[in-house]
Design a protein around this motif. Structure first.
Motif, PDB file in Angstrom:
ATOM      1  N   ALA A  61     -18.217  91.733  13.344  1.00 31.41           N
ATOM      2  CA  ALA A  61     -18.529  91.548  14.820  1.00 31.41           C
ATOM      3  C   ALA A  61     -19.783  90.855  14.616  1.00 31.41           C
ATOM      4  CB  ALA A  61     -18.884  93.115  15.381  1.00 31.41           C
ATOM      5  N   GLY A  62     -19.999  89.811  15.483  1.00 34.11           N
ATOM      6  CA  GLY A  62     -21.257  88.947  15.526  1.00 34.11           C
ATOM      7  C   GLY A  62     -21.098  87.734  14.518  1.00 34.11           C
ATOM      8  N   GLY A  63     -20.001  87.770  13.511  1.00 33.40           N
ATOM      9  CA  GLY A  63     -19.722  86.567  13.008  1.00 33.40           C
ATOM     10  C   GLY A  63     -20.649  86.160  11.611  1.00 33.40           C
ATOM     11  N   HIS A  64     -21.500  87.268  11.523  1.00 32.83           N
ATOM     12  CA  HIS A  64     -22.466  87.126  10.342  1.00 32.83           C
ATOM     13  C   HIS A  64     -22.266  88.178   9.136  1.00 32.83           C
ATOM     14  CE1 HIS A  64     -26.248  86.117   7.873  1.00 32.83           C
ATOM     15  NE2 HIS A  64     -26.458  87.499   7.785  1.00 32.83           N
ATOM     16  N   VAL A  65     -22.219  87.750   7.999  1.00 31.16           N
ATOM     17  CA  VAL A  65     -22.005  88.544   6.696  1.00 31.16           C
ATOM     18  C   VAL A  65     -23.237  88.958   6.259  1.00 31.16           C
ATOM     19  CG1 VAL A  65     -20.955  88.950   4.626  1.00 31.16           C
ATOM     20  CG2 VAL A  65     -19.712  87.748   6.520  1.00 31.16           C
ATOM     21  N   HIS A  66     -23.431  90.446   6.043  1.00 31.57           N
ATOM     22  CA  HIS A  66     -24.563  90.858   5.226  1.00 31.57           C
ATOM     23  C   HIS A  66     -24.266  91.936   4.667  1.00 31.57           C
ATOM     24  CE1 HIS A  66     -28.768  91.958   4.725  1.00 31.57           C
ATOM     25  NE2 HIS A  66     -28.349  93.357   4.971  1.00 31.57           N
ATOM     26  N   LEU A  67     -24.834  91.901   3.331  1.00 32.53           N
ATOM     27  CA  LEU A  67     -24.468  93.059   2.195  1.00 32.53           C
ATOM     28  C   LEU A  67     -25.666  93.570   1.597  1.00 32.53           C
ATOM     29  CD1 LEU A  67     -24.456  91.571  -0.762  1.00 32.53           C
ATOM     30  CD2 LEU A  67     -22.705  90.127   0.273  1.00 32.53           C
ATOM     31  N   ASP A  68     -25.432  94.577   1.029  1.00 28.68           N
ATOM     32  CA  ASP A  68     -26.605  95.425   0.320  1.00 28.68           C
ATOM     33  C   ASP A  68     -26.036  95.589  -1.009  1.00 28.68           C
ATOM     34  OD1 ASP A  68     -28.952  96.865  -0.042  1.00 28.68           O
ATOM     35  OD2 ASP A  68     -27.803  98.752   0.152  1.00 28.68           O
ATOM     36  N   LEU A  69     -26.969  95.100  -2.029  1.00 30.38           N
ATOM     37  CA  LEU A  69     -26.386  95.732  -3.420  1.00 30.38           C
ATOM     38  C   LEU A  69     -27.067  96.868  -3.810  1.00 30.38           C
ATOM     39  CD1 LEU A  69     -27.596  92.055  -4.985  1.00 30.38           C
ATOM     40  CD2 LEU A  69     -24.985  92.831  -4.257  1.00 30.38           C
TER      41      LEU A  69
ATOM     42  N   ASP B 278     -18.522  82.415  -3.095  1.00 27.78           N
ATOM     43  CA  ASP B 278     -17.492  82.634  -2.395  1.00 27.78           C
ATOM     44  C   ASP B 278     -17.259  82.876  -1.205  1.00 27.78           C
ATOM     45  OD1 ASP B 278     -16.356  81.395  -4.784  1.00 27.78           O
ATOM     46  OD2 ASP B 278     -16.114  83.197  -5.805  1.00 27.78           O
ATOM     47  N   LEU B 279     -18.397  83.564  -0.588  1.00 24.41           N
ATOM     48  CA  LEU B 279     -18.913  83.984   0.569  1.00 24.41           C
ATOM     49  C   LEU B 279     -19.129  82.978   1.719  1.00 24.41           C
ATOM     50  CD1 LEU B 279     -20.239  87.571  -0.232  1.00 24.41           C
ATOM     51  CD2 LEU B 279     -17.781  87.178   0.211  1.00 24.41           C
ATOM     52  N   PRO B 280     -19.152  83.337   3.047  1.00 26.49           N
ATOM     53  CA  PRO B 280     -19.537  82.250   3.995  1.00 26.49           C
ATOM     54  C   PRO B 280     -20.945  81.997   3.593  1.00 26.49           C
ATOM     55  CG  PRO B 280     -18.563  84.229   5.159  1.00 26.49           C
ATOM     56  CD  PRO B 280     -18.382  84.322   3.569  1.00 26.49           C
ATOM     57  N   GLU B 281     -21.235  80.561   3.701  1.00 28.02           N
ATOM     58  CA  GLU B 281     -22.520  79.954   3.334  1.00 28.02           C
ATOM     59  C   GLU B 281     -23.872  80.679   3.969  1.00 28.02           C
ATOM     60  OE1 GLU B 281     -24.365  75.720   2.932  1.00 28.02           O
ATOM     61  OE2 GLU B 281     -22.453  76.061   4.145  1.00 28.02           O
ATOM     62  N   ASP B 282     -23.761  81.260   5.007  1.00 32.37           N
ATOM     63  CA  ASP B 282     -24.872  81.880   5.500  1.00 32.37           C
ATOM     64  C   ASP B 282     -24.950  83.421   5.265  1.00 32.37           C
ATOM     65  OD1 ASP B 282     -22.807  82.755   7.263  1.00 32.37           O
ATOM     66  OD2 ASP B 282     -24.135  82.180   9.081  1.00 32.37           O
ATOM     67  N   THR B 283     -24.146  83.828   4.373  1.00 26.31           N
ATOM     68  CA  THR B 283     -24.136  85.233   3.925  1.00 26.31           C
ATOM     69  C   THR B 283     -25.681  85.635   3.490  1.00 26.31           C
ATOM     70  OG1 THR B 283     -21.869  85.068   3.351  1.00 26.31           O
ATOM     71  CG2 THR B 283     -23.252  86.985   2.477  1.00 26.31           C
TER      72      THR B 283
ATOM     73  N   LEU C 229     -36.253  89.615  -4.130  1.00 24.80           N
ATOM     74  CA  LEU C 229     -37.163  88.619  -3.589  1.00 24.80           C
ATOM     75  C   LEU C 229     -37.089  87.132  -4.102  1.00 24.80           C
ATOM     76  CD1 LEU C 229     -40.171  90.886  -2.955  1.00 24.80           C
ATOM     77  CD2 LEU C 229     -38.725  89.682  -1.096  1.00 24.80           C
ATOM     78  N   ALA C 230     -36.861  87.274  -5.589  1.00 29.22           N
ATOM     79  CA  ALA C 230     -36.771  85.893  -6.116  1.00 29.22           C
ATOM     80  C   ALA C 230     -35.450  85.200  -5.954  1.00 29.22           C
ATOM     81  CB  ALA C 230     -36.957  86.173  -7.870  1.00 29.22           C
ATOM     82  N   ALA C 231     -34.549  86.032  -5.673  1.00 28.28           N
ATOM     83  CA  ALA C 231     -33.237  85.201  -5.366  1.00 28.28           C
ATOM     84  C   ALA C 231     -32.969  85.120  -3.814  1.00 28.28           C
ATOM     85  CB  ALA C 231     -32.165  86.479  -5.899  1.00 28.28           C
ATOM     86  N   GLY C 232     -33.836  85.234  -3.219  1.00 27.43           N
ATOM     87  CA  GLY C 232     -33.841  85.072  -1.771  1.00 27.43           C
ATOM     88  C   GLY C 232     -33.298  86.313  -0.813  1.00 27.43           C
ATOM     89  N   GLY C 233     -33.263  87.419  -1.529  1.00 28.90           N
ATOM     90  CA  GLY C 233     -32.643  88.615  -1.004  1.00 28.90           C
ATOM     91  C   GLY C 233     -33.681  89.546  -0.100  1.00 28.90           C
ATOM     92  N   HIS C 234     -33.038  90.519   0.605  1.00 29.13           N
ATOM     93  CA  HIS C 234     -34.001  91.018   1.508  1.00 29.13           C
ATOM     94  C   HIS C 234     -33.928  92.625   0.594  1.00 29.13           C
ATOM     95  CE1 HIS C 234     -33.820  88.440   4.979  1.00 29.13           C
ATOM     96  NE2 HIS C 234     -32.605  88.244   4.325  1.00 29.13           N
ATOM     97  N   LEU C 235     -34.918  93.783   1.355  1.00 27.95           N
ATOM     98  CA  LEU C 235     -34.928  94.687   0.628  1.00 27.95           C
ATOM     99  C   LEU C 235     -34.481  95.973   1.229  1.00 27.95           C
ATOM    100  CD1 LEU C 235     -38.823  94.040  -0.632  1.00 27.95           C
ATOM    101  CD2 LEU C 235     -36.515  93.435  -1.852  1.00 27.95           C
ATOM    102  N   ARG C 236     -33.987  96.907   0.933  1.00 28.49           N
ATOM    103  CA  ARG C 236     -33.739  98.255   1.207  1.00 28.49           C
ATOM    104  C   ARG C 236     -34.700  99.270   0.239  1.00 28.49           C
ATOM    105  NH1 ARG C 236     -28.110 101.993   1.532  1.00 28.49           N
ATOM    106  NH2 ARG C 236     -29.058 103.352  -0.110  1.00 28.49           N
ATOM    107  N   VAL C 237     -35.620 100.005   0.690  1.00 30.65           N
ATOM    108  CA  VAL C 237     -36.075 101.080  -0.057  1.00 30.65           C
ATOM    109  C   VAL C 237     -36.027 102.442   0.800  1.00 30.65           C
ATOM    110  CG1 VAL C 237     -37.709  99.505  -0.958  1.00 30.65           C
ATOM    111  CG2 VAL C 237     -38.267 100.547   1.341  1.00 30.65           C
TER     112      VAL C 237
END
Ligand code: KMH
Ligand code: ZN
Length: 277
Positions: free
Chosen positions: A164-172, A196-201, A220-228
């Motif tokens: 839904a929404g067309g955007h792929v977001h994941l959490d490591l 290998d995932l959509p470019e704007d993942t 942060l260095a890899a351009g990722g977001h944070l969960r705490v």
């Protein structure tokens, strides 16, 4: 890509026990206080597990609905419910979480040993959650506990289409005993596998226990977001228990600002995730 930082707070989880961790928010009042404190310091999304009257994890639908309604009424946080629940929760109850109609929901991309237990996520169940979320306009956050689960995500999108929404977001989710470790090398390996995932993942990362800070810095260095939050982290520093979720969010905000990637507001985060305004 000029990027702020999406900060998600996971305040409770299903594992820590209230009697061991008195600061853990387990009642609706405690959760609402935490939520308001966390959004005030820079969180944009909340990942929710609820507890019953004995402070045990539950997937009770009434309680989930009440929690979603309260969070919507009293904060502008993006509301994410866990479909992971606690190890051993039945699939039927995990599926039913979606009927509480959160903005987003977690969707774990494979099975993994989880301490002494097994966090079971069969392929058919994963596909079913993905399709049900899309039918209901709920945006998944794909939870990745091990590298191979990123390949499973690619297969899911190839075979069953975008969420839904067309955007792929994941959490490591890193550092769970049984899953990948919470290191720079693992963050880098996951980052590479995302080609290998959509470019704007987009991705966020959370490091359990001692891996909290290394994972935060590497993400942060890899351009990722944070969960705490206290779902993942109960010790702030050596011999110093976490006092509140707000304390963890405030530290993440400080790191994000140092990285010149200030926290996204809930409105900006909605845009990032493809959620309606
Ligand atoms: N409590 C873990 C077994 C999720 O929320 O989706 C699963 C978990 C993942 O926390
Ligand atoms: Zn969770």
């Amino acid at each position: 890509m000029a990027l702020g930082t999406l900060i998600t707070v996971a305040p409770t989880g299903a594992e820590a026990r209230k009697r061991d961790v008195p600061a853990l928010p387990v009642t609706l009042d405690e959760l609402m206080l935490t939520a308001k404190e966390c959004v005030a310091v820079g969180a944009a999304m909340i990942h929710v597990h609820v507890r019953d009257d004995r402070a045990e994890p539950t997937l009770d639908l009434g309680r989930l609905r009440e929690t979603v309604a309260a969070l919507r009424a009293e904060t502008d946080l993006i509301v994410q419910l866990s479909t992971g629940g606690a190890v051993g929760d039945p699939e039927e109850a995990r599926r039913a979480v979606l009927e509480a109609r959160p903005d987003t929901a977690s969707l774990t991309m494979g099975s993994v040993n989880f301490g002494d237990g097994v966090f079971l996520n069969r392929w058919d169940f994963i596909v079913d959650l993905h399709v049900r979320m899309r039918d209901r306009g709920i945006v998944p956050e794909y939870e990745i506990f091990d590298l191979g689960q990123l390949h499973a995500l690619r297969r899911l999108l190839d075979e069953h289409g975008l969420p839904a929404g067309g955007h792929v977001h994941l959490d490591l989710v890193m550092g769970v005993p049984g899953g990948m470790d919470g290191t720079l090398e693992s963050v880098a390996a996951c980052r590479a596998a995302m080609r290998d995932l959509p470019e704007d993942t987009t991705f966020s990362a959370t490091g359990v226990g001692r891996s909290t800070i290394p994972v935060m810095l590497a993400a942060l260095a890899a351009g990722g977001h944070l969960r705490v939050g206290m779902e993942d982290t109960l010790t702030y520093a050596k011999r110093r228990p976490v006092e509140s979720n707000m304390q963890l969010v405030a530290r993440a905000v400080g790191f994000a600002q140092l990285a010149q990637r200030p926290p996204l507001t809930p409105k900006q985060a909605r845009e990032l995730l493809g959620l309606p305004a």
